[in-house]
Design a protein around this motif. Structure first.
Motif, PDB file in Angstrom:
ATOM      1  N   LYS A 221      39.244  42.814  47.572  1.00  0.00           N
ATOM      2  CA  LYS A 221      40.697  42.662  47.514  1.00  0.00           C
ATOM      3  C   LYS A 221      41.179  42.726  46.054  1.00  0.00           C
ATOM      4  CE  LYS A 221      42.367  39.433  50.468  1.00  0.00           C
ATOM      5  NZ  LYS A 221      42.877  38.076  50.796  1.00  0.00           N
ATOM      6  N   ILE A 222      40.460  42.045  45.170  1.00  0.00           N
ATOM      7  CA  ILE A 222      40.835  42.014  43.749  1.00  0.00           C
ATOM      8  C   ILE A 222      40.676  43.401  43.120  1.00  0.00           C
ATOM      9  CG2 ILE A 222      40.202  41.096  41.466  1.00  0.00           C
ATOM     10  CD1 ILE A 222      39.472  38.428  43.052  1.00  0.00           C
ATOM     11  N   ILE A 223      39.549  44.064  43.426  1.00  0.00           N
ATOM     12  CA  ILE A 223      39.312  45.411  42.879  1.00  0.00           C
ATOM     13  C   ILE A 223      40.413  46.369  43.362  1.00  0.00           C
ATOM     14  CG2 ILE A 223      37.763  47.425  43.008  1.00  0.00           C
ATOM     15  CD1 ILE A 223      35.387  45.402  42.952  1.00  0.00           C
ATOM     16  N   GLY A 224      40.780  46.263  44.634  1.00  0.00           N
ATOM     17  CA  GLY A 224      41.840  47.110  45.192  1.00  0.00           C
ATOM     18  C   GLY A 224      43.184  46.868  44.509  1.00  0.00           C
ATOM     19  N   HIS A 225      43.476  45.591  44.241  1.00  0.00           N
ATOM     20  CA  HIS A 225      44.733  45.219  43.581  1.00  0.00           C
ATOM     21  C   HIS A 225      44.779  45.790  42.152  1.00  0.00           C
ATOM     22  CE1 HIS A 225      48.116  42.669  42.316  1.00  0.00           C
ATOM     23  NE2 HIS A 225      47.403  42.425  41.219  1.00  0.00           N
ATOM     24  N   VAL A 226      43.676  45.631  41.433  1.00  0.00           N
ATOM     25  CA  VAL A 226      43.609  46.134  40.056  1.00  0.00           C
ATOM     26  C   VAL A 226      43.762  47.657  40.049  1.00  0.00           C
ATOM     27  CG1 VAL A 226      42.101  46.406  38.027  1.00  0.00           C
ATOM     28  CG2 VAL A 226      42.259  44.179  39.160  1.00  0.00           C
ATOM     29  N   ARG A 227      43.080  48.316  40.990  1.00  0.00           N
ATOM     30  CA  ARG A 227      43.165  49.782  41.070  1.00  0.00           C
ATOM     31  C   ARG A 227      44.603  50.238  41.301  1.00  0.00           C
ATOM     32  NH1 ARG A 227      43.689  53.966  44.201  1.00  0.00           N
ATOM     33  NH2 ARG A 227      44.011  52.698  46.051  1.00  0.00           N
ATOM     34  N   LYS A 228      45.301  49.519  42.186  1.00  0.00           N
ATOM     35  CA  LYS A 228      46.673  49.902  42.537  1.00  0.00           C
ATOM     36  C   LYS A 228      47.602  49.856  41.316  1.00  0.00           C
ATOM     37  CE  LYS A 228      50.424  48.637  45.701  1.00  0.00           C
ATOM     38  NZ  LYS A 228      50.851  47.695  46.757  1.00  0.00           N
ATOM     39  N   TYR A 229      47.439  48.839  40.472  1.00  0.00           N
ATOM     40  CA  TYR A 229      48.404  48.636  39.387  1.00  0.00           C
ATOM     41  C   TYR A 229      47.945  49.117  38.008  1.00  0.00           C
ATOM     42  CZ  TYR A 229      51.211  46.109  42.735  1.00  0.00           C
ATOM     43  OH  TYR A 229      51.973  45.783  43.834  1.00  0.00           O
ATOM     44  N   MET A 230      46.645  49.395  37.828  1.00  0.00           N
ATOM     45  CA  MET A 230      46.202  49.854  36.507  1.00  0.00           C
ATOM     46  C   MET A 230      46.650  51.300  36.279  1.00  0.00           C
ATOM     47  SD  MET A 230      42.082  50.290  37.180  1.00  0.00           S
ATOM     48  CE  MET A 230      41.614  50.895  35.550  1.00  0.00           C
ATOM     49  N   LYS A 231      46.597  51.743  35.024  1.00  0.00           N
ATOM     50  CA  LYS A 231      47.115  53.092  34.763  1.00  0.00           C
ATOM     51  C   LYS A 231      46.119  54.170  35.183  1.00  0.00           C
ATOM     52  CE  LYS A 231      45.858  53.369  29.828  1.00  0.00           C
ATOM     53  NZ  LYS A 231      46.469  53.306  28.495  1.00  0.00           N
ATOM     54  N   GLU A 232      46.638  55.348  35.457  1.00  0.00           N
ATOM     55  CA  GLU A 232      45.773  56.472  35.808  1.00  0.00           C
ATOM     56  C   GLU A 232      44.922  56.831  34.597  1.00  0.00           C
ATOM     57  OE1 GLU A 232      48.184  59.650  37.298  1.00  0.00           O
ATOM     58  OE2 GLU A 232      48.848  58.469  39.023  1.00  0.00           O
ATOM     59  N   GLY A 233      43.652  57.101  34.857  1.00  0.00           N
ATOM     60  CA  GLY A 233      42.736  57.409  33.757  1.00  0.00           C
ATOM     61  C   GLY A 233      42.166  56.155  33.100  1.00  0.00           C
ATOM     62  N   GLY A 234      42.660  54.977  33.519  1.00  0.00           N
ATOM     63  CA  GLY A 234      42.168  53.707  32.961  1.00  0.00           C
ATOM     64  C   GLY A 234      40.754  53.412  33.457  1.00  0.00           C
ATOM     65  N   ILE A 235      40.040  52.621  32.662  1.00  0.00           N
ATOM     66  CA  ILE A 235      38.641  52.302  32.952  1.00  0.00           C
ATOM     67  C   ILE A 235      38.526  50.858  33.441  1.00  0.00           C
ATOM     68  CG2 ILE A 235      36.364  51.967  31.860  1.00  0.00           C
ATOM     69  CD1 ILE A 235      36.919  54.893  31.858  1.00  0.00           C
ATOM     70  N   LEU A 236      37.718  50.669  34.482  1.00  0.00           N
ATOM     71  CA  LEU A 236      37.425  49.318  34.969  1.00  0.00           C
ATOM     72  C   LEU A 236      35.927  49.078  34.862  1.00  0.00           C
ATOM     73  CD1 LEU A 236      38.286  46.666  36.506  1.00  0.00           C
ATOM     74  CD2 LEU A 236      37.853  47.916  38.624  1.00  0.00           C
ATOM     75  N   LEU A 237      35.550  47.972  34.210  1.00  0.00           N
ATOM     76  CA  LEU A 237      34.145  47.605  34.104  1.00  0.00           C
ATOM     77  C   LEU A 237      33.916  46.378  34.991  1.00  0.00           C
ATOM     78  CD1 LEU A 237      31.936  47.529  30.946  1.00  0.00           C
ATOM     79  CD2 LEU A 237      31.865  45.628  32.546  1.00  0.00           C
ATOM     80  N   VAL A 238      33.082  46.554  35.998  1.00  0.00           N
ATOM     81  CA  VAL A 238      32.833  45.487  36.973  1.00  0.00           C
ATOM     82  C   VAL A 238      31.401  44.989  36.801  1.00  0.00           C
ATOM     83  CG1 VAL A 238      32.821  44.908  39.437  1.00  0.00           C
ATOM     84  CG2 VAL A 238      34.383  46.652  38.589  1.00  0.00           C
ATOM     85  N   ARG A 239      31.234  43.683  36.750  1.00  0.00           N
ATOM     86  CA  ARG A 239      29.881  43.116  36.686  1.00  0.00           C
ATOM     87  C   ARG A 239      29.383  42.833  38.100  1.00  0.00           C
ATOM     88  NH1 ARG A 239      30.665  39.083  31.510  1.00  0.00           N
ATOM     89  NH2 ARG A 239      30.598  40.729  29.929  1.00  0.00           N
TER      90      ARG A 239
END
Length: 282
Positions: A221-239
């Motif tokens: 749910k959190i990953i989906g929320h971050v994906r929805k609002y972060m900018k296009e081309g933005g990087i997400l680092l998940v542990r």
């Protein structure tokens, strides 16, 4: 069996043996009156960490239901104990001169240095070298990753640290306030990340701490929320975690990252515990 973690294994530890020992430690942790740092608490968690970083070919998804339930309970206990250890260390360190120079006294400091170095290497290999603005979600009372990254790797980057706990942020703020240069580049915000929306567009790179979203549903749910609002081309680092390390931290699978382009997945084999998953929003 008790001396399993002292042995020097080159071959993987048999899964049944590992599970039996982890269950034994879990039972002992459950009997503790408190998870605050103490000789007994530290000893149990040190044994657990040593055990879970031994070579093993255990498949977490194939564990029986009772072991899965024990694992969920254990991850929660580890999270609470880690939070209390960090809070106690931070509270102690702001009472001494220049806590920034004494962070290496934290028992797992070396692990954080190795993990930050590894994460920076993975980010650099994927074109993220000196991002302008970074968010760290779940920074806690001792924001070691942000501090190590800011001092040693991303020397001009601005860091926004998000945590749901005001007490954690207050202590973290006081640690950083003892270094003027660092304080200019680091902010602490007490927010539930599920309520942060447009602001997520500001970041070139977002870190998601291992203990944000303690179970699969929350994490997705959190990953989906971050994906929805972060900018296009933005990087997400998940542990994440793999194998026996998944008794300590939640696992993030590729299926949990729908809508992202997976750039890199790294599973450590040394004393570093967290796997690193790097994705990009297309």
């Amino acid at each position: 069996m008790a001396s399993l973690q002292e042995s020097n294994f080159d071959s993987p530890v048999p899964a049944e043996l590992l599970i039996a020992r982890v269950m034994q430690i879990h039972a002992s942790i459950c009997k503790l009156e408190s998870l605050r740092p103490s000789k007994q608490v530290n000893s149990l968690f040190t044994h657990l960490v040593n055990l879970c970083t031994l070579p093993s070919s255990i498949d977490i998804s194939a564990l029986p239901q009772e072991v899965q339930l024990m694992r969920e309970s254990l991850i929660n206990l580890c999270g609470r104990a880690e939070g209390l250890l960090e809070l106690e260390f931070s509270t102690f360190s702001i009472q001494i001169l220049c806590p920034i120079n004494n962070l290496n006294l934290f028992p797992y400091y070396g692990n954080y240095v190795k993990l930050a170095s590894l994460e920076y290497k993975i980010l650099s290999e994927n074109g993220v070298v000196q991002p302008k603005k970074v968010a760290f979600i779940g920074s806690g009372p001792l924001p070691l990753t942000s501090i190590i990254m800011a001092i040693h790797h991303m020397k001009s980057t601005h860091f926004d640290n998000f945590d749901i706990d005001e007490q954690a942020n207050n202590v973290a703020r006081q640690i950083v306030a003892t270094d003027g240069e660092l304080e200019k580049r680091m902010k602490f915000m007490t927010r539930d990340i599920m309520e942060v929306r447009e602001k997520l567009e500001e970041y070139d790179c977002i870190f998601l701490a291992a203990l944000v979203g303690m179970n699969k549903e929350e994490k997705v749910k959190i990953i989906g929320h971050v994906r929805k609002y972060m900018k296009e081309g933005g990087i997400l680092l998940v542990r994440s975690a793999k194998g026996a390390r998944a008794f300590l931290y939640p696992v993030v699978e590729e299926d949990d990252l729908l809508g992202f382009e997976v750039l890199s997945i790294y599973h450590p084999t040394n004393e570093v515990i967290n796997s690193v998953v790097l994705v990009r929003k297309p």
